[in-house]
Design an enzyme around this catalytic site. Structure first.
Site, short mmCIF file in Angstrom:
data_model
loop_
_atom_site.label_atom_id
_atom_site.label_comp_id
_atom_site.label_asym_id
_atom_site.label_seq_id
_atom_site.Cartn_x
_atom_site.Cartn_y
_atom_site.Cartn_z
N ALA A 10 0.66 -1.56 -0.10
CA ALA A 10 -0.10 0.02 -0.02
C ALA A 10 0.67 1.44 0.37
CB ALA A 10 -0.90 -0.10 0.93
N ALA A 11 1.80 1.72 0.71
CA ALA A 11 2.34 2.14 0.91
C ALA A 11 3.55 3.15 0.32
CB ALA A 11 3.00 2.60 2.84
N SER A 38 1.44 -3.05 -5.32
CA SER A 38 -0.19 -2.70 -4.73
C SER A 38 -1.04 -3.95 -5.35
CB SER A 38 -0.15 -2.00 -6.37
OG SER A 38 -1.13 -0.80 -6.44
N CYS A 42 -6.56 -5.30 2.25
CA CYS A 42 -7.61 -5.62 3.29
C CYS A 42 -8.68 -5.93 2.73
CB CYS A 42 -7.95 -3.97 3.59
SG CYS A 42 -7.13 -3.12 4.52
N VAL A 79 15.51 -6.88 -0.11
CA VAL A 79 16.55 -5.79 0.73
C VAL A 79 17.04 -6.69 1.91
CG1 VAL A 79 17.31 -3.45 0.81
CG2 VAL A 79 15.92 -4.18 -0.79
N ASN A 305 -1.89 4.20 3.37
CA ASN A 305 -2.12 5.36 1.34
C ASN A 305 -2.27 6.89 1.67
OD1 ASN A 305 -3.52 4.36 -0.74
ND2 ASN A 305 -3.76 2.95 0.76
N TYR A 426 -31.39 14.97 8.13
CA TYR A 426 -33.02 14.36 8.72
C TYR A 426 -33.84 14.35 7.58
CZ TYR A 426 -37.17 13.03 10.50
OH TYR A 426 -38.24 12.93 10.70
#
Lengths: 449, 449
Positions: A10-11, A38, A42, A79, A305, A426
């Site tokens: 995500a990040a 990517s 969730c 990495v 995000n 309302y």
């Protein structure tokens, strides 16, 4: 300028896409040990449950799209070391076991979180699953389809979402939670109601064992024997470990990058770590709770995000601050929508607030309308200042949107009295003439005296 | 102490019930020319449409309940004069034509609003209806059931709600609206979308005539001929006049009670008029718009209830302020939920704000979830201060709850930048990871530069 991002769910994916847009002449790379980048992690419980059938729908931007836009994606490349003095990273190709070094000008750590695996769990068995990566999700669904009885260890968000998915597929489920109720991120008066709802709305397929933990998993494939600390034992076809997650910080620690008190990577509001040109964002990074102004670690896709966006702006030479989180979240269990924002009462008390609360159940719309349902709202305030500290809501439909209404107030330290003044929309199909938000604030005001 | 309330629908009923609870030893009376008290006028379109079958469900508190709780209800007794010097009211019994005088210690005017009847309307015909009282609603439903074609004059909230009711009952409907679009309380870019939706989702039963007015209604019963100013003519079985309402202020004016610039009764934040011991609340009273701090008149059930509560507290010797309104409202047209809060762009410009806006359409939840729909949000801000001035949303489901989220921000003059920081709940069944509220704020921020 070469910008390297470690992790791309995500990040990381957000940083890459936005940085390349802001700095078209830069070189942007994502390195990940994962097979995919990517995707909506969730969304996996809903793929498993069958809300949709093709897991490719979870992919937000494909590798081809990234490459077309000039972002280089390196899958299955882990990495393993950051050489901060030389501004290099060391990368292991997981397919070939080859190693390479790559220079960076700016480095973004977006390594995410990983499931916490309790000691007992025999992670060698193919019948013990976790849910974090897309591969996990695909495997877990396959496993589920071949199982009759599934054991879930843990009672948090993912655990509850998976119960829904399994019950929808007519599987028998036993959930084991060490706390006296599921969803311990809520106050007990609310989580009790959720647990009761779950037991009443699971077609008699769900059993919940509270205040107990698994001590051992044994047995012979394909059947596992689960044994709890209190001596309860049963057979199961499959175990899902959903006992929480922890931030992935090993290479950061190794490189001398400071962690915060929560054990996640410490960042400032620009998402910078203590080492120049190294940023961290998403689930591996620590956050600030905007109510308490104290460090907090709540790993969520929405936050990832937003942090990715802020990181990209700062990496690109702009100036943007991430102000923090409010602890807002929501999950679904069948027709029940369960949400929170700000502090729970127990969190508020722990942080030293003189917390006071009310819990109100009221109709979600005019009583004469079809489909009228109840919504339950808990509002927590500080006794001295009357400031609202948080809210929890459960109900069908849009209970979470009522919590979001409180979220905006939390940004500006709204008081109980101010909330009473809010003019909410309302009409009979959508609310009562005095919405539960206002009724609850009125009752809390009386209680505050 | 004798407290007399004139009118007993929303505000009046609320004042009576709450005052009697707060001052059990007082004498509390409601005088009304109506046949009923304490009913949900907002619910009548749904009774007419058939969402529920028994109009008694609209009654909130019955006369018996009031009397049991010590509140005296006087139906069909019209207050014709207020003698402020003597603290008396003059009452006409509509059944017997008798007159009487009654003393009061505190008087509450809650006379509501009444439909605005254009000149052309031959109000003698039994086939021309309005919708204000419960009797109107009952009669209108009976009329509808016997009609094939119905004409609605006006295009506001009640008009649109009635179109829904009539179309649901398979009636042909022609709506005539003097503005170029229905719902002129919204900006034209939003009301255009609503009108398009209405025309596409009315089973070909709806015709809308814009930018025209009815000049004459003639014809012989049972068929009426409607003729518009532009020369359009057609036959209809029934006409509903829904061209707006005006506050009922005649006895107030006669008694020297001051009106505000809107033509409604001027009150302070305690709901007091300019004359001691006389209060006004509900649709007959003027309100303050909290964004512009200027007088405003938006007659709504939610506001009437809140004003009724504040009035009761002050009448009972307590101290409570009604801070004003945000112009929040919502209505439904079939699966479309249409809502607004704060100022529209045109209202903001008229009030001298340097208004700037964006309109964004985005999915209401993760794209891979079933039942994903679009929501359209318009956000209006002030160019100089970046303060958010208002929002309008249309969409299915919970578009109005997104508008409510903005409402709380309006209370505290939140800026576009602050809205970006809000931490909203996220899970795939309920929103996208970056909710439309935040996306829209981000785009508006860019536009503000």
């Amino acid at each position: 300028m070469r910008i390297i991002i470690i992790g791309g769910v995500a990040a990381g994916a957000k940083v890459a896409a936005k940085t390349k847009r802001m700095l078209p002449d830069s070189e942007v790379h994502i390195y990940t040990k994962d097979d995919y980048v990517s995707y909506s992690a969730c969304g996996m419980p809903y793929y498993i449950g069958g809300d949709f059938q093709d897991w490719h729908q979870l992919i937000i931007r494909s590798v081809e799209e990234f490459e077309k836009n000039g972002v280089h994606i390196h899958l299955k490349k882990q990495v393993t070391k950051i050489l901060t003095a030389d501004k290099k990273i060391m990368i292991k190709n997981l397919d070939t076991d080859d190693w390479q070094f790559v220079d960076y000008d700016k480095l973004v750590i977006a390594t995410g979180a990983t499931p916490f695996i309790p000691d007992f769990a025999n992670i060698k068995s193919k019948r013990i699953y976790t849910l974090r990566t897309l591969n996990d999700g695909i495997a877990l669904k396959e496993g589920m389809l071949n199982a009759n009885h599934i054991t879930i260890i843990g009672g948090g968000y993912i655990a509850v979402e998976l119960v829904e998915a399994f019950v929808k597929n007519k599987k028998k489920v036993t959930l084991i939670e060490k706390a006296p109720y599921v969803l311990s991120m809520l106050d007990e008066d609310i989580s009790t109601l959720v647990q009761d709802y779950m037991l009443e709305n699971s077609d008699n397929l769900l059993k919940i064992i509270n205040s107990d933990v698994v001590s051992e998993i044994v047995g012979e494939e394909p059947v596992l024997d689960v044994i709890t600390k209190k001596g309860y034992g049963f057979e199961t076809d499959m175990v899902v470990v959903a006992s929480g997650v922890k931030p992935v910080v090993d290479i950061a620690v190794d490189a001398g990058i400071a962690l915060g008190v929560t054990g996640a990577i410490k960042v400032n509001s620009r998402m910078e770590t203590n080492i120049k040109d190294i940023y961290a964002c998403g689930d591996c990074a620590e956050k600030i709770n905007m109510i308490s102004n104290s460090p907090s670690w709540v790993p969520l896709g929405s936050t990832a995000n937003k942090e990715g966006r802020v990181t990209a702006i700062n990496v690109s030479g702009g100036v943007e601050d991430f102000e923090g989180i409010l602890g807002s979240s929501v999950l679904r269990y069948r027709d029940l929508n369960i949400s929170r924002t700000g502090l729970t009462e127990k969190e508020a008390l722990k942080l030293g607030f003189d917390a006071v609360s009310v819990v109100i159940t009221k109709r979600d719309r005019a009583g004469y309308m079809p489909d009228v349902k109840n919504v339950t709202l808990k509002l927590v305030a500080d006794k001295r200042s009357h400031r609202i500290l948080g809210a929890q809501a459960i109900g069908s439909g849009d209970a979470d949107k009522r919590v979001n209404t409180i979220s905006v107030g939390l940004l500006r330290s709204i008081t109980v009295e101010e909330l009473i003044d809010v003019d909410l929309t309302y009409a009979p199909p959508f609310s009562t003439s005095i919405d539960i938000l206002i009724s609850t604030a009125q009752i809390l005001k009386s209680k505050l005296g």
